[in-house]
Design a protein around this motif. Structure first.
Motif, short mmCIF file in Angstrom:
data_model
loop_
_atom_site.label_atom_id
_atom_site.label_comp_id
_atom_site.label_asym_id
_atom_site.label_seq_id
_atom_site.Cartn_x
_atom_site.Cartn_y
_atom_site.Cartn_z
N TRP B 196 13.26 4.09 -13.38
CA TRP B 196 13.89 5.17 -12.69
C TRP B 196 12.69 6.14 -12.18
CZ3 TRP B 196 18.01 8.47 -15.31
CH2 TRP B 196 18.53 9.73 -14.55
N VAL B 197 11.67 6.14 -13.08
CA VAL B 197 10.37 6.86 -12.70
C VAL B 197 9.78 6.41 -11.69
CG1 VAL B 197 8.16 8.00 -13.37
CG2 VAL B 197 10.38 8.16 -15.05
N ALA B 198 9.59 5.04 -11.70
CA ALA B 198 8.99 4.48 -10.45
C ALA B 198 9.71 4.52 -9.20
CB ALA B 198 8.70 2.87 -10.73
N ILE B 199 11.11 4.33 -9.36
CA ILE B 199 11.80 4.43 -8.21
C ILE B 199 11.77 5.94 -7.45
CG2 ILE B 199 14.30 4.66 -7.35
CD1 ILE B 199 14.69 2.15 -8.89
N ILE B 200 11.98 7.05 -8.23
CA ILE B 200 11.85 8.22 -7.85
C ILE B 200 10.34 8.65 -7.25
CG2 ILE B 200 11.81 10.57 -8.43
CD1 ILE B 200 14.06 10.12 -10.14
N LYS B 223 1.36 5.32 3.42
CA LYS B 223 1.59 6.31 2.03
C LYS B 223 1.35 5.64 0.79
CE LYS B 223 3.37 9.44 4.69
NZ LYS B 223 4.71 9.52 5.07
N PHE B 224 1.23 4.37 0.78
CA PHE B 224 1.11 4.04 -0.93
C PHE B 224 -0.40 3.27 -0.85
CE2 PHE B 224 5.88 2.62 -1.57
CZ PHE B 224 6.13 3.87 -1.43
N SER B 225 -0.90 4.18 -1.47
CA SER B 225 -2.57 3.89 -1.73
C SER B 225 -2.58 2.80 -2.82
CB SER B 225 -3.46 5.05 -2.11
OG SER B 225 -2.91 5.56 -3.43
N SER B 226 -3.75 2.26 -2.95
CA SER B 226 -3.82 1.18 -4.00
C SER B 226 -3.73 1.64 -5.42
CB SER B 226 -5.10 0.38 -3.91
OG SER B 226 -5.52 0.30 -2.68
N GLU B 227 -4.31 2.79 -5.45
CA GLU B 227 -4.08 3.26 -6.89
C GLU B 227 -2.55 3.53 -7.11
OE1 GLU B 227 -6.13 5.13 -4.70
OE2 GLU B 227 -7.83 3.94 -5.24
N PHE B 228 -1.89 4.10 -6.37
CA PHE B 228 -0.31 4.36 -6.58
C PHE B 228 0.00 3.06 -6.78
CE2 PHE B 228 3.71 4.66 -4.79
CZ PHE B 228 4.32 5.72 -5.32
N GLN B 229 -0.09 2.31 -6.02
CA GLN B 229 0.60 1.06 -5.93
C GLN B 229 0.18 0.08 -7.38
OE1 GLN B 229 0.77 -1.83 -3.18
NE2 GLN B 229 0.72 -0.46 -1.42
N GLY B 291 -0.32 -3.75 -5.79
CA GLY B 291 0.00 -3.62 -7.03
C GLY B 291 0.17 -4.78 -7.80
N ALA B 292 1.04 -5.54 -7.14
CA ALA B 292 1.35 -6.98 -7.66
C ALA B 292 0.05 -7.93 -7.69
CB ALA B 292 2.40 -7.73 -6.54
#
Lengths: 489, 515
Positions: B196-200, B223-229, B291-292
Motif C-alpha cells: 500500500w505504501v509503495a503504491i501510494i 520521475k522515478f530516480s534510481s534511489e526511489f526505484q 529497482g528490479a
C-alpha cells in the motif's frame, strides 16, 4: 434579513419543542409515538433541506450557508434519522422520559449543523456548547446506572475544562487580532510581519480544545468511560456526530482562517495524530467490552481524521503555505467521515439488537451470533471489516482516498504510520469476528430482530458496500460541498 | 452493452460475485441446491477462463481484451486527470495463464468441497468472494483496483480457515485453526501494508494524478530516480514476497495451509501464493525496472534459500499436509529464482512453474483431503500401505509427487528445466552455485516424496485399519482435470511457453532498456 436560508434550523427547533410538548400529553403507552414524530419530522426537514440551494450569509457572516453547510445539514439530518431509528427499541425498553431524550437529540443535531455553518469563532463556540450540553445530558441519561453516572460526570468535568480552554484561546485571539471571523483572521495573519507568541498560544489552546472534543490522545481520558456508560444509541451518536461536527468546523476554520499559521500548528497536529492512531488502536487490543473496544477504535479513527486535518495545507521547506492539495485532503476527510459514520451506526445497531434481547455488551456475549441471528452477524462482520479498512466496504475506499491525499501532500511517512495502525486494528476486529462466526454459542437466549430493524440493517449494509464500490455520486456531492469553502481567489 | 460481452475480463470477477448473491438468497438448509449452484457457477468460470486462454493471440502478444471504465476522479494540481482511478482491465500472456490456472483450481476445489456439511452456503459465498478477488488481481491494470482485489483475496481467508479448518496436534503443543487463521491474515496484511505504501508513493512521485499502470509507466524515466526505484522495489518485493512465501517471511504458509479446509488449501497454495509472484512482475518489474535490476540478485539468493530450506523442512515433517505446505515453500522458491534471473528463459520458466505448481499442489491437497476424510489422520507415521485399499488415490498422489520431484514428461520438469537454464545463463559463478543449489533442492524433494510414497502408500498395509473406500466418481472427476493439465504441460509445454513469452518479453525489454 434572509432568514429563509435557515428555515430547516428553525423547523428543527420547532420539532424539538413539539416533541417536548407532546411528551406531556401522551400516556405512557403512547410514548412510542414520539419516535415516529421525531423521525418523520426530521425526514420532512431533510426533504426541505434537499431542495434548498440558496446560499448566503446571515448576521454579517456569523453563519454562512453555502454548499458546505448544506452538505453537512443534509448529512446530520440523515444520521439523525438513523440514530432516532436505531434508538427506538432501546428507548422503549430501557429509558424512561423518552420525550426529553428525543428533544435533546434534536438539539444536538441542530448544534452540529450550526457548527458546520459557523463562519466565526464565537458562533462556533456557542454551537459547540449546545452540542456538548446535549451530549452531557444524554450520556448520563441512564441515571440509575452507576456506569452512566460515572461516564457522565467525567464527560461533564473534562468537557467543561476543554470548553474553557477553547474560550480562553478565543479571547486571546480576539484580544490580539481584534476579530473572530475566519476570513478576516486569514487576511490579518497574512498581512502580519511576525506573529506574536500570545497569538500562537491562543490558537494552540483552541487546538487543544478541539483535540479534547475529538478524544485525541493524550486528551482522551473521558472517552472510554463516557462511551461505556452512555446508552448504546448515544454511544453511537457520540462517536459519530460529535466527531464529524468538530471536524467539519475544523476544516472550515483551518482552510479559511488560520492556514497562514500552518507551519506552527501542523507539527502539533501531526504528533497528536500519530499518538492517537497508534495509542487508540493499541489500547483497543485489550478490551473485553464491546462499547469500550469501539470507543478506542473510534479514538483510532479520530487519529486518521487528525492526520487529514494536519495536512489540510501543504508547507514547503521554506515555510510557504500552499493550498494546492487542500481540496483532495478535505474531500478525503469528509468521505472518510461519511463512511465511518455509516459503519459505526451499523455496528452499534447490531450491538443494540443483541443488548435488547440478551442484556450483554461484552464480546463474549456475541459468541455464535452467526447461528443465532445470521443477518445481524453479517452486518456486524461487514462493519468490522469496513472499520478495519478492508475491501469491498466503504471503509477501504475512504481510507485509501484519505491516505492517498495525505501522502500527496508530502507525508508518506505519516501515512505509513496510519497504515500500520490500521494493521494493528485488524487484530481486534478479527477477534470480534471470531466470536461472531467461529466460537460456539455461550448464551442461548433468543435474539429478536423486528422487520423494521432488518430493513435498517440492510440499508446500512447497502450503503457500506455502495460507498466502497461505487463512491462517485457521493464524491460528487462532497466535491460541490468543498468547492464552496475552497473558492480559488 | 459492451460490458456484458463474453470477452470482457471483468466477467471473471463479476460471475463469482453473482454466485455469492444467488447463494445469499438460498435457504441455508438446502445444501444440495447450494452445491449444484456453486458447481454451475464454477463451471461457467472455468469455461470462460478456457475461452480466454484459447482465444488469446500469442502472435500479437501484449495486452488483449481491453476494457476501461471511469470510476473516480481525483482533484489536484495535475488538472482534470482522465484516468485517475479507473476500472481498467486487460489480459496479457502471463495473466491468461494464471486465469486458466485459477479457473481450473476453482472448479476442482468446488467439486472437492461437496462434502462440506456445516453451513456450506457461507463457505461457498466466502470461497467465491476470495476467487473473484484473485481474478481481479490478474485482470486489472489500475493500481487502486489491483490493491483492492489483492486485499479482497486475503480477507475471506480468516473466516474460511477459522470456521471450516482443522487444528493440528503435535506431541507437545497444539496449533489451533484460530491461531493459524489469525497468523495468516495478519502476516499477509502486514505484507500489504508495504504494498500500500509503495503504491501510494508511486502515485505521488509520478505526479500524474492517475493510478493507471500505463500512465505511471510513461513517466518512469523522468520521475522515478534510481534511489526511489530501488527503495520501493525492495518494499514491493518483500510485500509481495510475503504472499509468495519468500523466506524468512514464509512461516504463515505451512500453518495456514494445514489448518485450511481442502478447497481453501488448494486455492491458497495453488493460486493465492502466485498472486505474490504475479505482483512482483506486474507492479514491481513493470513500474520500477531499475529497482528490479538492483534487487534481483537478492531475490534469487533468497529463492535458493527457499528451495533448500523448504525441502529440508518438508523432510522433517510427519503430517502429510505440513509436508506439502513446506514443499510449496520450496517450489515457490523456484518461481522466485526464475524471476530473479531476469532472462527470458528464466521468467518463462517462473511463470510456467507458477502454473505447474498450482495444478500440482491442488492435486496434492485434494488427495490429502481425500485420505484425511477416510482415515481421520494425516500422520505419515500412522498411515501405511494405503495403495492396497485406495488404489486410485495412491496413483493420484504418486503422480503429484513425481511432478513435484521433476520427472520428465510431467509439468514440473518443463518448468524447472527452464528455470535452471535461466539461472546458469544469467549469472556466471553465482549462477553455477545457485543453479546447483536449485538442483540439489530437487534432489531433496525426491527424497521426501519417495520416502513418503514408499511408506504411506506402498508400505506394508496396516491390517488394523478398517476397510476404506476408494475415491468416488466425483473425486476422480476433479482429480482427472488436474492430471490432464499436469501431463499436457509436461508433454507439450510449447503453446504455454509461447503465450507466457508474449507477456514476459515486453516487461523484460523494459528492464534491460532501463539498465
Amino acid at each position: 434579513m434572509n432568514f429563509h436560508l435557515i428555515y430547516p434550523e428553525f423547523l428543527l427547533i420547532g420539532l424539538a419543542f413539539l416533541v417536548l410538548m407532546l411528551d406531556f400529553f401522551l400516556s405512557e403507552k403512547k410514548k412510542y409515538l414520539l419516535n415516529w414524530v421525531s423521525t418523520l419530522g426530521m425526514a420532512f426537514i431533510l426533504g426541505i433541506a434537499l431542495f434548498m440551494n440558496q446560499q448566503g450569509d446571515l448576521y454579517q457572516g456569523l453563519l454562512i450557508i453555502d454548499g458546505y453547510a448544506s452538505f453537512f445539514r443534509i448529512f446530520f439530518l440523515a444520521i439523525g434519522i438513523v440514530v432516532t431509528l436505531i434508538s427506538r427499541d432501546y428507548v422503549d425498553s430501557n429509558i424512561s422520559n423518552p420525550g426529553e431524550y428525543y428533544a435533546i437529540l434534536i438539539f444536538t443535531i441542530l448544534a452540529s449543523i450550526s457548527l458546520a455553518s459557523s463562519g466565526e469563532l464565537l458562533t462556533a463556540y456557542v454551537s459547540l456548547e449546545i452540542l456538548s450540553f446535549g451530549l452531557y445530558v444524554l450520556v448520563a441519561y441512564d441515571r440509575y446506572n452507576p456506569a452512566s453516572n460515572e461516564g457522565g460526570v467525567k464527560f461533564i468535568l473534562l468537557g467543561a475544562f476543554s470548553s474553557a480552554l477553547i474560550l480562553y484561546g478565543l479571547s486571546q485571539t480576539y484580544g490580539l487580532i481584534g476579530t473572530t471571523r475566519f476570513n478576516e483572521i486569514a487576511v490579518l495573519l497574512n498581512s502580519m510581519e511576525n506573529i506574536s507568541i500570545g497569538m500562537v498560544v491562543g490558537f494552540v489552546l483552541i487546538l487543544a480544545g478541539i483535540a479534547f472534543k475529538l478524544a485525541a490522545i493524550p486528551f482522551h481520558m473521558w472517552a472510554p468511560d463516557a462511551y461505556e456508560g452512555a446508552p448504546i444509541p448515544i454511544t453511537a451518536w457520540l462517536s459519530v456526530c460529535s466527531k464529524v461536527a468538530i471536524v467539519a468546523l475544523a476544516i472550515r476554520f483551518f482552510t479559511n482562517g488560520i492556514f497562514p499559521l500552518a507551519p506552527d500548528w501542523q507539527p502539533i497536529l501531526i504528533v497528536l495524530a500519530v499518538l492517537t492512531m497508534i495509542g487508540g488502536n493499541l489500547l483497543a487490543l485489550v478490551q473485553k467490552n464491546m462499547k469500550r473496544l469501539l470507543a478506542y477504535s473510534s479514538i483510532g479513527h479520530a487519529g486518521y481524521l487528525l492526520m487529514g486535518l494536519a495536512t489540510l495545507v501543504g508547507v514547503s521547506d521554506e515555510g510557504i503555505v500552499s493550498k494546492e492539495l487542500t481540496h483532495l485532503v478535505s474531500n478525503g476527510l469528509i468521505f472518510h467521515m461519511v463512511a465511518y459514520g455509516a459503519t459505526n451506526f451499523a455496528i452499534f445497531f447490531c450491538l443494540i439488537i443483541v443488548y435488547n434481547s440478551t442484556g450483554r455488551e461484552d464480546i463474549q456475549g456475541l459468541s455464535g451470533l452467526a447461528s443465532r441471528q445470521p443477518l445481524v452477524a453479517l452486518v456486524m462482520v461487514c462493519s468490522l471489516f469496513s472499520l478495519a479498512g478492508m475491501p469491498v466496504f466503504a471503509g477501504f475506499t475512504s481510507k485509501f482516498y484519505l491516505f492517498n491525499a495525505v501522502a500527496s501532500q508530502g507525508f508518506l511517512l505519516l501515512v505509513g504510520v496510519g497504515i500500520i495502525a490500521s494493521l494493528i486494528s485488524l487484530y481486534y476486529y478479527l477477534t470480534v469476528a471470531r466470536y461472531l462466526y467461529i466460537e460456539k454459542i455461550s448464551d442461548n437466549s433468543m435474539i429478536y430482530v423486528s422487520f423494521n430493524s432488518k430493513l435498517i440493517l440492510i440499508a446500512l449494509l447497502m450503503f457500506m458496500i455502495l460507498g466502497g464500490v461505487y463512491p462517485s455520486p457521493l464524491m460528487d456531492l462532497i466535491q460541490t460541498a468543498t468547492d464552496s469553502i475552497l473558492k480559488i481567489d | 452493452m459492451e460490458f456484458l460481452s463474453f470477452s470482457n475480463p471483468a466477467g471473471l470477477v463479476a460471475l463469482p460475485i453473482l454466485g455469492c448473491f444467488i447463494l445469499f438468497f438460498i435457504p441455508g438448509h438446502r445444501a444440495n441446491l447450494v452445491r449444484w449452484i456453486s458447481t454451475t457457477i464454477a463451471f461457467l468460470v472455468l469455461i470462460i477462463s478456457f475461452y480466454f486462454f484459447l482465444s488469446f493471440d500469442h502472435f500479437e502478444g501484449g495486452r488483449q481484451f481491453i476494457y476501461e471504465y471511469e470510476w473516480l476522479s481525483l482533484i489536484g494540481p495535475w488538472g482534470e486527470s482522465q484516468r485517475a482511478i479507473s476500472m481498467s482491465v486487460g489480459i496479457d500472456g502471463i495473466a491468461v495463464t494464471m486465469i486458466l490456472l485459477t479457473g481450473i483450481v476453482m472448479f476442482t476445489g468446488t467439486v472437492v468441497s461437496w462434502n462440506i456439511n456445516v453451513s456450506n452456503k457461507d463457505f461457498f459465498i466466502l470461497y467465491f468472494l476470495l476467487l473473484s478477488g484473485v481474478f481481479g488481481v490478474f485482470i486489472t491494470y489500475d493500481l487502486f483496483f489491483f490493491f483492492f482485489f489483492y486485499e479482497l483475496s486475503v480477507l475471506p481467508m480468516y473466516l474460511l480457515i477459522g470456521k471450516w479448518g482443522s487444528s493440528s496436534k503435535f506431541s507437545s503443543f497444539e496449533r489451533t485453526k484460530e491461531y493459524s487463521a489469525m497468523k495468516l491474515t495478519l502476516v499477509l496484511v502486514a505484507g500489504s501494508v508495504l504494498i500500500w505504501v509503495a503504491i501510494i508513493a508511486m502515485f505521488v512521485q509520478s505526479g500524474t494524478g492517475s493510478f493507471h499502470i500505463d500512465e505511471i509507466q510513461k513517466v518512469i524515466p523522468d520521475k522515478f530516480s534510481s534511489e526511489f526505484q530501488s527503495a520501493f522495489f525492495l518494499m514491493l518485493m518483500i510485500g509481495f514476497g510475503i504472499l509468495a512465501g519468500l523466506w524468512p517471511f514464509h512461516t504463515w504458509s505451512p500453518d495456514g495451509h494445514v489448518a485450511a479446509p481442502t478447497a481453501v488449501s488448494m486455492v491458497h497454495a495453488g493460486v493465492l501464493m502466485k498472486l505474490g509472484a504475479f505482483g512482483i512482475i506486474r507492479v514491481g518489474m513493470t513500474l520500477l525496472p531499475e529497482g528490479a535490476q538492483v534487487w534481483m540478485p537478492l531475490l534469487i539468493g533468497l529463492g535458493a534459500v527457499n528451495v533448500i530450506y523448504g525441502a529440508l523442512s518438508a523432510m522433517g515433517q510427519t503430517d502429510l499436509k505440513y509436508v506439502i505446505g513446506y514443499s510449496s515453500v520450496s517450489h515457490m522458491g523456484y518461481v522466485l529464482m526464475g524471476l530473479g534471473t531476469l532472462s527470458l528463459v528464466g521468467l518463462n520458466g517462473a511463470v510456467l512453474q507458477m502454473f505447474s505448481h498450482g495444478v500440482m499442489t491442488a492435486l496434492f491437497f485434494a488427495v490429502v483431503g481425500m485420505i484425511y476424510e477416510r482415515t481421520r489422520t494425516r500422520d505419515s507415521l500412522v498411515l501405511s500401505g494405503l495403495a492396497q485399499k485406495m488404489g486410485i488415490i495412491a496413483v493420484l498422489f504418486t503422480l503429484a509427487g513425481l511432478t513435484s520431484l521433476g520427472l520428465p514428461g510431467l509439468s514440473g520438469f518443463a518448468a524447472e528445466l527452464l528455470i535452471f537454464i535461466g539461472i546458469f545463463q544469467s549469472y556466471e559463478i553465482w549462477g553455477i552455485i545457485l543453479g546447483s543449489l536449485a538442483v540439489i533442492g530437487a534432489a531433496i524433494t525426491a527424497v521426501y516424496i519417495l520416502r513418503l510414497l514408499a511408506k504411506v502408500f506402498f508400505g506394508l498395509a496396516d491390517e488394523t485399519l478398517p476397510e476404506y473406500l476408494d475415491s468416488t466418481p466425483r473425486e476422480k472427476f476433479a482429480a482427472s482435470i488436474l492430471v490432464i493439465f499436469i501431463v499436457l504441460v509436461g508433454l507439450w509445454p510449447f503453446p504455454f511457453v509461447k503465450i507466457i513469452e508474449s507477456g514476459v518479453e515486453p516487461i523484460l525489454l523494459q528492464i534491460v532498456g532501463a539498465g
